[in-house]
Write an enzyme that holds these catalytic residues in place. Structure first.
Site, PDB file in Angstrom:
ATOM      1  N   ARG A   1      20.967  20.283 -13.962  1.00 24.66           N
ATOM      2  CA  ARG A   1      20.301  21.062 -12.909  1.00 24.66           C
ATOM      3  C   ARG A   1      19.864  20.162 -11.765  1.00 24.66           C
ATOM      4  NH1 ARG A   1      19.861  26.233 -14.549  1.00 24.66           N
ATOM      5  NH2 ARG A   1      19.835  26.529 -16.812  1.00 24.66           N
ATOM      6  N   ASP A   2      20.010  20.682 -10.542  1.00 25.54           N
ATOM      7  CA  ASP A   2      19.541  19.947  -9.375  1.00 25.54           C
ATOM      8  C   ASP A   2      18.014  19.876  -9.421  1.00 25.54           C
ATOM      9  OD1 ASP A   2      20.912  19.332  -6.330  1.00 25.54           O
ATOM     10  OD2 ASP A   2      18.716  19.470  -6.463  1.00 25.54           O
ATOM     11  N   ILE A   3      17.467  18.725  -9.071  1.00 28.94           N
ATOM     12  CA  ILE A   3      16.024  18.502  -9.146  1.00 28.94           C
ATOM     13  C   ILE A   3      15.269  19.263  -8.052  1.00 28.94           C
ATOM     14  CG2 ILE A   3      15.833  16.467  -7.635  1.00 28.94           C
ATOM     15  CD1 ILE A   3      14.185  15.159  -9.938  1.00 28.94           C
TER      16      ILE A   3
ATOM     17  N   GLU B   1      23.953  12.852   0.382  1.00 31.15           N
ATOM     18  CA  GLU B   1      22.794  11.989   0.122  1.00 31.15           C
ATOM     19  C   GLU B   1      23.049  10.997  -1.011  1.00 31.15           C
ATOM     20  OE1 GLU B   1      19.557  14.584  -0.694  1.00 31.15           O
ATOM     21  OE2 GLU B   1      19.529  15.443   1.333  1.00 31.15           O
ATOM     22  N   VAL B   2      23.724  11.457  -2.047  1.00 29.62           N
ATOM     23  CA  VAL B   2      23.956  10.601  -3.212  1.00 29.62           C
ATOM     24  C   VAL B   2      25.434  10.186  -3.218  1.00 29.62           C
ATOM     25  CG1 VAL B   2      23.843  10.427  -5.721  1.00 29.62           C
ATOM     26  CG2 VAL B   2      22.144  11.804  -4.496  1.00 29.62           C
TER      27      VAL B   2
ATOM     28  N   HIS C   1      29.770  14.705  -6.374  1.00 29.35           N
ATOM     29  CA  HIS C   1      29.125  15.794  -7.114  1.00 29.35           C
ATOM     30  C   HIS C   1      29.515  17.124  -6.489  1.00 29.35           C
ATOM     31  CE1 HIS C   1      26.395  14.156  -4.075  1.00 29.35           C
ATOM     32  NE2 HIS C   1      25.895  15.372  -3.902  1.00 29.35           N
TER      33      HIS C   1
ATOM     34  N   HIS D   1      28.219  20.892  -6.172  1.00 27.78           N
ATOM     35  CA  HIS D   1      27.086  21.801  -6.347  1.00 27.78           C
ATOM     36  C   HIS D   1      27.626  23.155  -6.810  1.00 27.78           C
ATOM     37  CE1 HIS D   1      24.132  19.470  -3.757  1.00 27.78           C
ATOM     38  NE2 HIS D   1      25.267  18.986  -3.297  1.00 27.78           N
TER      39      HIS D   1
HETATM   40  P1  AMP Z   1      24.035  15.871  -1.491  1.00 27.31           P
HETATM   41  O1  AMP Z   1      23.291  16.095  -0.221  1.00 27.31           O
HETATM   42  O2  AMP Z   1      25.253  16.752  -1.584  1.00 27.31           O
HETATM   43  O3  AMP Z   1      24.366  14.395  -1.707  1.00 27.31           O
HETATM   44  O4  AMP Z   1      23.106  16.367  -2.645  1.00 27.31           O
HETATM   45  C1  AMP Z   1      22.414  15.536  -3.523  1.00 27.31           C
HETATM   46  C2  AMP Z   1      21.655  16.433  -4.463  1.00 27.31           C
HETATM   47  O5  AMP Z   1      21.167  15.659  -5.545  1.00 27.31           O
HETATM   48  C3  AMP Z   1      20.439  17.135  -3.839  1.00 27.31           C
HETATM   49  O6  AMP Z   1      20.603  18.544  -3.964  1.00 27.31           O
HETATM   50  C4  AMP Z   1      19.257  16.607  -4.661  1.00 27.31           C
HETATM   51  O7  AMP Z   1      18.243  17.568  -4.861  1.00 27.31           O
HETATM   52  C5  AMP Z   1      19.954  16.206  -5.951  1.00 27.31           C
HETATM   53  N1  AMP Z   1      19.263  15.187  -6.735  1.00 27.31           N
HETATM   54  C6  AMP Z   1      18.774  13.991  -6.297  1.00 27.31           C
HETATM   55  N2  AMP Z   1      18.249  13.307  -7.318  1.00 27.31           N
HETATM   56  C7  AMP Z   1      18.386  14.069  -8.427  1.00 27.31           C
HETATM   57  C8  AMP Z   1      18.041  13.909  -9.790  1.00 27.31           C
HETATM   58  N3  AMP Z   1      17.421  12.807 -10.243  1.00 27.31           N
HETATM   59  N4  AMP Z   1      18.356  14.900 -10.663  1.00 27.31           N
HETATM   60  C9  AMP Z   1      18.966  16.019 -10.232  1.00 27.31           C
HETATM   61  N5  AMP Z   1      19.340  16.229  -8.949  1.00 27.31           N
HETATM   62  C10 AMP Z   1      19.048  15.271  -8.051  1.00 27.31           C
END
Ligand code: AMP
Length: 122
Positions: free
Chosen positions: A32-34, A99-100, A104, A106
């Site tokens: 699950r997304d945080i 961001e990450v 991934h 969604h």
């Molecule tokens: P993006 O902008 O597509 O890179 O989305 C990164 C997503 O990772 C965001 O929706 C964040 O809320 C999610 N996220 C960041 N850290 C965590 C975590 N530790 N566990 C779950 N989701 C995370």
């Protein structure tokens, strides 16, 4: 872009930080997304070190690709969104505000999701 071994999803894969796991197979993990942006918001990531879809599409093995795509479908079933519908989305790079830097997908669902793309905020 070189893969950053210290990104948050790499740490989840190594078990260094927890996640709310939904599904796992040999090549992918879903949790699950945080910070959920819909009633149901889950992320599916490959277990391999891939920065984004461009990297994954060029470098991943057929087995990794199959496992990752299968995980998206199985995760959608596991969270119960397949009957009413859901949206999948992958942000890639700066214009998409990724961001990450670990690939991934969604999965959004559990409610009507509106238009596919909103106008940019700035
Ligand atoms: P993006 O902008 O597509 O890179 O989305 C990164 C997503 O990772 C965001 O929706 C964040 O809320 C999610 N996220 C960041 N850290 C965590 C975590 N530790 N566990 C779950 N989701 C995370």
């Amino acid at each position: 872009m070189a893969y950053d071994n210290d990104n948050i999803f790499a740490k989840i894969l190594r078990g260094e930080i927890p996640c709310d796991k939904i599904y796992e197979n040999d090549h992918a993990l879903a949790f699950r997304d945080i910070n959920p942006q819909a009633d149901i918001h889950v992320l599916v990531i490959p277990k391999g070190a891939y920065t984004n879809m461009t990297d994954f599409a060029a470098q991943a093995s057929d087995a990794e690709m199959a496992g990752f795509v299968r995980a998206v479908g199985e995760t959608a079933k596991a969270v119960g969104v397949t009957d009413d519908g859901y949206r999948i989305l992958a942000n890639n790079g700066a214009h998409a505000k990724q961001e990450v830097p670990h690939l991934h997908i969604h999965i959004f669902g559990g409610q009507p999701l509106g238009r596919m793309i909103k106008p940019p905020e700035n």
